[in-house]
Design a protein around this motif. Structure first.
Motif, PDB file in Angstrom:
ATOM      1  N   ALA A  47     -24.179 -10.021 -72.257  1.00 28.16           N
ATOM      2  CA  ALA A  47     -24.647  -9.103 -71.213  1.00 28.16           C
ATOM      3  C   ALA A  47     -25.711  -8.161 -71.760  1.00 28.16           C
ATOM      4  CB  ALA A  47     -23.467  -8.316 -70.643  1.00 28.16           C
ATOM      5  N   LEU A  48     -25.539  -7.704 -72.979  1.00 29.01           N
ATOM      6  CA  LEU A  48     -26.554  -6.840 -73.594  1.00 29.01           C
ATOM      7  C   LEU A  48     -27.857  -7.596 -73.823  1.00 29.01           C
ATOM      8  CD1 LEU A  48     -24.336  -4.903 -76.172  1.00 29.01           C
ATOM      9  CD2 LEU A  48     -25.470  -3.941 -74.154  1.00 29.01           C
ATOM     10  N   THR A  49     -27.744  -8.849 -74.266  1.00 28.01           N
ATOM     11  CA  THR A  49     -28.947  -9.665 -74.453  1.00 28.01           C
ATOM     12  C   THR A  49     -29.677  -9.853 -73.129  1.00 28.01           C
ATOM     13  OG1 THR A  49     -28.029 -10.833 -76.365  1.00 28.01           O
ATOM     14  CG2 THR A  49     -29.795 -11.933 -75.153  1.00 28.01           C
ATOM     15  N   ARG A  50     -28.933 -10.178 -72.080  1.00 31.52           N
ATOM     16  CA  ARG A  50     -29.565 -10.343 -70.761  1.00 31.52           C
ATOM     17  C   ARG A  50     -30.214  -9.048 -70.295  1.00 31.52           C
ATOM     18  NH1 ARG A  50     -24.725 -13.075 -69.750  1.00 31.52           N
ATOM     19  NH2 ARG A  50     -23.963 -11.303 -68.532  1.00 31.52           N
ATOM     20  N   SER A  51     -29.618  -7.923 -70.641  1.00 31.79           N
ATOM     21  CA  SER A  51     -30.185  -6.628 -70.246  1.00 31.79           C
ATOM     22  C   SER A  51     -31.551  -6.421 -70.883  1.00 31.79           C
ATOM     23  CB  SER A  51     -29.237  -5.494 -70.665  1.00 31.79           C
ATOM     24  OG  SER A  51     -27.988  -5.605 -70.027  1.00 31.79           O
ATOM     25  N   PHE A  52     -31.658  -6.710 -72.170  1.00 33.75           N
ATOM     26  CA  PHE A  52     -32.942  -6.576 -72.850  1.00 33.75           C
ATOM     27  C   PHE A  52     -33.989  -7.497 -72.216  1.00 33.75           C
ATOM     28  CE2 PHE A  52     -30.924  -3.962 -75.821  1.00 33.75           C
ATOM     29  CZ  PHE A  52     -31.757  -3.598 -76.864  1.00 33.75           C
ATOM     30  N   LEU A  53     -33.607  -8.741 -71.979  1.00 38.65           N
ATOM     31  CA  LEU A  53     -34.581  -9.703 -71.462  1.00 38.65           C
ATOM     32  C   LEU A  53     -34.977  -9.395 -70.029  1.00 38.65           C
ATOM     33  CD1 LEU A  53     -33.166 -12.991 -73.031  1.00 38.65           C
ATOM     34  CD2 LEU A  53     -34.971 -11.482 -73.887  1.00 38.65           C
ATOM     35  N   ARG A  54     -34.052  -8.828 -69.252  1.00 39.82           N
ATOM     36  CA  ARG A  54     -34.407  -8.432 -67.888  1.00 39.82           C
ATOM     37  C   ARG A  54     -35.385  -7.267 -67.907  1.00 39.82           C
ATOM     38  NH1 ARG A  54     -30.464  -7.182 -62.762  1.00 39.82           N
ATOM     39  NH2 ARG A  54     -30.214  -9.425 -62.953  1.00 39.82           N
ATOM     40  N   ILE A  55     -35.143  -6.280 -68.759  1.00 39.88           N
ATOM     41  CA  ILE A  55     -36.063  -5.138 -68.859  1.00 39.88           C
ATOM     42  C   ILE A  55     -37.434  -5.611 -69.312  1.00 39.88           C
ATOM     43  CG2 ILE A  55     -36.538  -3.038 -70.190  1.00 39.88           C
ATOM     44  CD1 ILE A  55     -33.479  -2.528 -70.093  1.00 39.88           C
ATOM     45  N   GLU A  56     -37.465  -6.544 -70.240  1.00 40.90           N
ATOM     46  CA  GLU A  56     -38.736  -7.121 -70.682  1.00 40.90           C
ATOM     47  C   GLU A  56     -39.481  -7.752 -69.507  1.00 40.90           C
ATOM     48  OE1 GLU A  56     -41.403  -9.228 -73.694  1.00 40.90           O
ATOM     49  OE2 GLU A  56     -40.633  -7.230 -73.230  1.00 40.90           O
ATOM     50  N   ARG A  57     -38.790  -8.538 -68.696  1.00 43.13           N
ATOM     51  CA  ARG A  57     -39.450  -9.184 -67.555  1.00 43.13           C
ATOM     52  C   ARG A  57     -39.938  -8.144 -66.542  1.00 43.13           C
ATOM     53  NH1 ARG A  57     -35.094 -12.859 -68.378  1.00 43.13           N
ATOM     54  NH2 ARG A  57     -33.878 -11.918 -66.699  1.00 43.13           N
ATOM     55  N   GLU A  58     -39.118  -7.143 -66.286  1.00 47.83           N
ATOM     56  CA  GLU A  58     -39.517  -6.099 -65.341  1.00 47.83           C
ATOM     57  C   GLU A  58     -40.769  -5.366 -65.828  1.00 47.83           C
ATOM     58  OE1 GLU A  58     -36.253  -3.482 -64.708  1.00 47.83           O
ATOM     59  OE2 GLU A  58     -35.028  -4.955 -63.644  1.00 47.83           O
ATOM     60  N   PHE A  59     -40.810  -5.074 -67.123  1.00 51.61           N
ATOM     61  CA  PHE A  59     -41.959  -4.352 -67.659  1.00 51.61           C
ATOM     62  C   PHE A  59     -43.220  -5.215 -67.615  1.00 51.61           C
ATOM     63  CE2 PHE A  59     -44.589  -2.862 -71.293  1.00 51.61           C
ATOM     64  CZ  PHE A  59     -44.857  -1.588 -70.807  1.00 51.61           C
ATOM     65  N   LEU A  60     -43.114  -6.474 -68.032  1.00 47.12           N
ATOM     66  CA  LEU A  60     -44.284  -7.353 -68.009  1.00 47.12           C
ATOM     67  C   LEU A  60     -44.772  -7.611 -66.588  1.00 47.12           C
ATOM     68  CD1 LEU A  60     -43.446  -9.979 -70.778  1.00 47.12           C
ATOM     69  CD2 LEU A  60     -44.917  -7.969 -70.924  1.00 47.12           C
ATOM     70  N   PHE A  61     -43.860  -7.597 -65.629  1.00 46.09           N
ATOM     71  CA  PHE A  61     -44.245  -7.748 -64.233  1.00 46.09           C
ATOM     72  C   PHE A  61     -45.209  -6.630 -63.827  1.00 46.09           C
ATOM     73  CE2 PHE A  61     -43.311  -6.619 -59.746  1.00 46.09           C
ATOM     74  CZ  PHE A  61     -43.698  -7.795 -59.137  1.00 46.09           C
ATOM     75  N   ARG A  62     -44.937  -5.414 -64.291  1.00 47.45           N
ATOM     76  CA  ARG A  62     -45.816  -4.287 -63.983  1.00 47.45           C
ATOM     77  C   ARG A  62     -47.101  -4.330 -64.801  1.00 47.45           C
ATOM     78  NH1 ARG A  62     -40.810  -3.501 -62.845  1.00 47.45           N
ATOM     79  NH2 ARG A  62     -40.093  -1.944 -61.320  1.00 47.45           N
ATOM     80  N   VAL A  63     -46.985  -4.734 -66.057  1.00 49.63           N
ATOM     81  CA  VAL A  63     -48.154  -4.833 -66.927  1.00 49.63           C
ATOM     82  C   VAL A  63     -49.168  -5.825 -66.373  1.00 49.63           C
ATOM     83  CG1 VAL A  63     -48.926  -5.701 -69.182  1.00 49.63           C
ATOM     84  CG2 VAL A  63     -47.014  -4.094 -69.049  1.00 49.63           C
ATOM     85  N   LYS A  64     -48.677  -6.926 -65.819  1.00 49.46           N
ATOM     86  CA  LYS A  64     -49.550  -7.988 -65.317  1.00 49.46           C
ATOM     87  C   LYS A  64     -50.558  -7.472 -64.287  1.00 49.46           C
ATOM     88  CE  LYS A  64     -49.390 -12.356 -62.760  1.00 49.46           C
ATOM     89  NZ  LYS A  64     -50.078 -11.850 -61.560  1.00 49.46           N
ATOM     90  N   PHE A  65     -50.078  -6.673 -63.337  1.00 51.09           N
ATOM     91  CA  PHE A  65     -50.977  -6.194 -62.289  1.00 51.09           C
ATOM     92  C   PHE A  65     -52.019  -5.226 -62.835  1.00 51.09           C
ATOM     93  CE2 PHE A  65     -47.244  -7.523 -59.807  1.00 51.09           C
ATOM     94  CZ  PHE A  65     -47.872  -8.360 -58.899  1.00 51.09           C
ATOM     95  N   ALA A  66     -51.621  -4.350 -63.747  1.00 51.82           N
ATOM     96  CA  ALA A  66     -52.583  -3.424 -64.345  1.00 51.82           C
ATOM     97  C   ALA A  66     -53.603  -4.182 -65.185  1.00 51.82           C
ATOM     98  CB  ALA A  66     -51.840  -2.393 -65.191  1.00 51.82           C
ATOM     99  N   PHE A  67     -53.140  -5.186 -65.929  1.00 56.24           N
ATOM    100  CA  PHE A  67     -54.037  -5.971 -66.774  1.00 56.24           C
ATOM    101  C   PHE A  67     -55.076  -6.701 -65.929  1.00 56.24           C
ATOM    102  CE2 PHE A  67     -55.224  -9.689 -69.306  1.00 56.24           C
ATOM    103  CZ  PHE A  67     -55.508  -9.111 -70.541  1.00 56.24           C
ATOM    104  N   GLU A  68     -54.649  -7.262 -64.826  1.00 53.72           N
ATOM    105  CA  GLU A  68     -55.574  -8.005 -63.957  1.00 53.72           C
ATOM    106  C   GLU A  68     -56.601  -7.087 -63.301  1.00 53.72           C
ATOM    107  OE1 GLU A  68     -52.961 -10.092 -61.346  1.00 53.72           O
ATOM    108  OE2 GLU A  68     -52.759 -11.817 -62.703  1.00 53.72           O
ATOM    109  N   LEU A  69     -56.277  -5.798 -63.199  1.00 54.74           N
ATOM    110  CA  LEU A  69     -57.239  -4.829 -62.659  1.00 54.74           C
ATOM    111  C   LEU A  69     -58.236  -4.357 -63.715  1.00 54.74           C
ATOM    112  CD1 LEU A  69     -54.925  -2.638 -60.391  1.00 54.74           C
ATOM    113  CD2 LEU A  69     -56.740  -4.188 -59.639  1.00 54.74           C
ATOM    114  N   GLY A  70     -58.040  -4.805 -64.962  1.00 52.69           N
ATOM    115  CA  GLY A  70     -58.966  -4.450 -66.024  1.00 52.69           C
ATOM    116  C   GLY A  70     -58.456  -3.410 -66.998  1.00 52.69           C
ATOM    117  N   PHE A  71     -57.204  -2.965 -66.825  1.00 49.97           N
ATOM    118  CA  PHE A  71     -56.631  -1.992 -67.743  1.00 49.97           C
ATOM    119  C   PHE A  71     -55.992  -2.743 -68.922  1.00 49.97           C
ATOM    120  CE2 PHE A  71     -56.574   0.040 -63.557  1.00 49.97           C
ATOM    121  CZ  PHE A  71     -57.287   1.204 -63.831  1.00 49.97           C
TER     122      PHE A  71
END
Length: 368
Positions: free
Chosen positions: A125-149
């Motif tokens: 469960a702890l491992t899944r927690s880390f990997l879920r947070i990673e996916r959530e963060f990269l989901f947000r990073v993706k949109f900013a990156f595509e805007l040129g940030f």
């Protein structure tokens, strides 16, 4: 595609979190008198052996960067678990803060939805927690990156989480923060320092061997300025972290010739992922007759102190609530001596935060 999985996971995390009860914010963390568990002043913890542990607390932070890139977390979860964590950001504070805000909630969700009871189930469960947070963060990073940030793709954070359920202590680590347990020695009054985490850092021979085995055709997979300062592809010292998307997915590797604001470019051969957010989990059964306290700290502490020295500083602290303050004071004194600063620690503390201070020491966060 991984983006579709991110969207699905993020929506599911939001849906479940709306239903989950709000965790209670605890005010501190330590072990002691047999064992001390920190929390609110009225917090008591009973193990399977019916031992009752009273709280003792110590948290300290001191910045080198402007603003500080470290974060910490202390929470009492709804099902009786207690969680403490240290997050060491790099390339900015954003990944550390995102993990700080999401960790307790996501752990709570994963424990509840999986009905984890055994040590293996809780570790998963702890491992899944880390990997879920990673996916959530990269989901947000993706949109900013595509805007040129582009700089968002190099923002990351090491994470160290300690969770207590009954007499069980779980350590989940991704990066080079460190957890050390202080235990009474059988033949001495001196406390033993027992490492409960491994440093995931490119200076470590184990980590170097893994990277070379996974990327055999990349001669520059490890670049060392000196034996204690090594980097993955010359860019990053930690080998596990949240974020740092350009070292994990090719779509975040900026095109050559672009302005630096578009992100970092790693030339071919380029075979990501080089690092991951998959945590290493360690399980320790608490022995209240021997285990005294646990120290969690970002690498700013370990740059100047080894495990035994840190445990001794805490043990010497007459007021255990000031243990973290004493650790930080000791690091600053050592940094001032190492860099031969006229005026000692007072002159070091007078330096403006940012580069002038950062070249002397890193951000410091201790949870004892």
């Amino acid at each position: 595609m991984w983006q579709n999985r991110l969207i699905k996971e993020a929506l599911e995390a939001f849906r479940v979190s709306r239903k989950a009860s709000q965790p209670i914010v605890a005010t501190a963390f330590i072990f002691g008198a047999g064992m001390t568990f920190a929390g609110r002043n009225d917090f008591a913890f009973s193990s399977a052996s019916e031992e009752v542990f009273m709280p003792s607390i110590s948290i300290g932070e001191y910045n080198a960067n402007d603003p500080i890139e470290d974060r910490h977390l202390i929470k009492d979860l709804s099902q009786g678990e207690f969680i403490a964590a240290v997050f060491d950001g790099h390339g900015g504070w954003q990944a550390a803060e995102f993990a700080q805000k999401r960790m307790a909630k996501v752990v709570q969700i994963e424990l509840a939805t999986s009905m984890a009871k055994t040590p293996n189930e809780i570790s998963d469960a702890l491992t899944r927690s880390f990997l879920r947070i990673e996916r959530e963060f990269l989901f947000r990073v993706k949109f900013a990156f595509e805007l040129g940030f582009g700089e968002v793709a190099r923002t990351g954070a090491c994470a160290l989480v300690a969770m207590i359920r009954n007499e069980n202590l779980f350590i989940a680590n991704a990066g080079d923060c460190r957890a050390v347990l202080a235990r009474k020695s059988s033949d001495s009054e001196k406390l033993e320092a027992i490492a409960l985490s491994n440093d995931h850092n490119a200076r470590e021979p184990v980590e170097q061997a893994k990277l070379r085995a996974l990327h055999p055709n990349e001669k520059d997979i490890i670049y060392c300025k000196q034996s204690t300062s090594c980097y993955v592809r010359g860019r990053l010292q930690p080998t596990r972290s949240f974020g740092d998307a350009y070292l994990k997915y090719s779509e975040f590797n900026a095109q050559p010739g672009q302005h630096s604001s578009a992100g970092r470019h790693i030339p071919a051969p380029y075979t990501p992922p080089y690092i991951s957010a998959d945590p290493e989990i360690q399980h320790h059964v608490i022995d209240p007759s021997k285990d005294e306290f646990i120290l969690l700290a970002s690498d700013g502490l370990w740059d100047y102190m080894d495990n035994e020295e840190a445990i001794e500083v805490v043990n010497r602290s007459e007021d255990k609530e000031k243990a973290s303050e004493n650790l930080i004071k000791e690091v600053l004194e050592r940094a001032a001596r190492h860099h031969k600063i006229d005026g000692g620690v007072d002159s070091l503390k007078a330096l403006p935060s940012g580069r002038a201070r950062r070249v002397k020491h890193d951000d410091l966060t201790c949870v004892v």
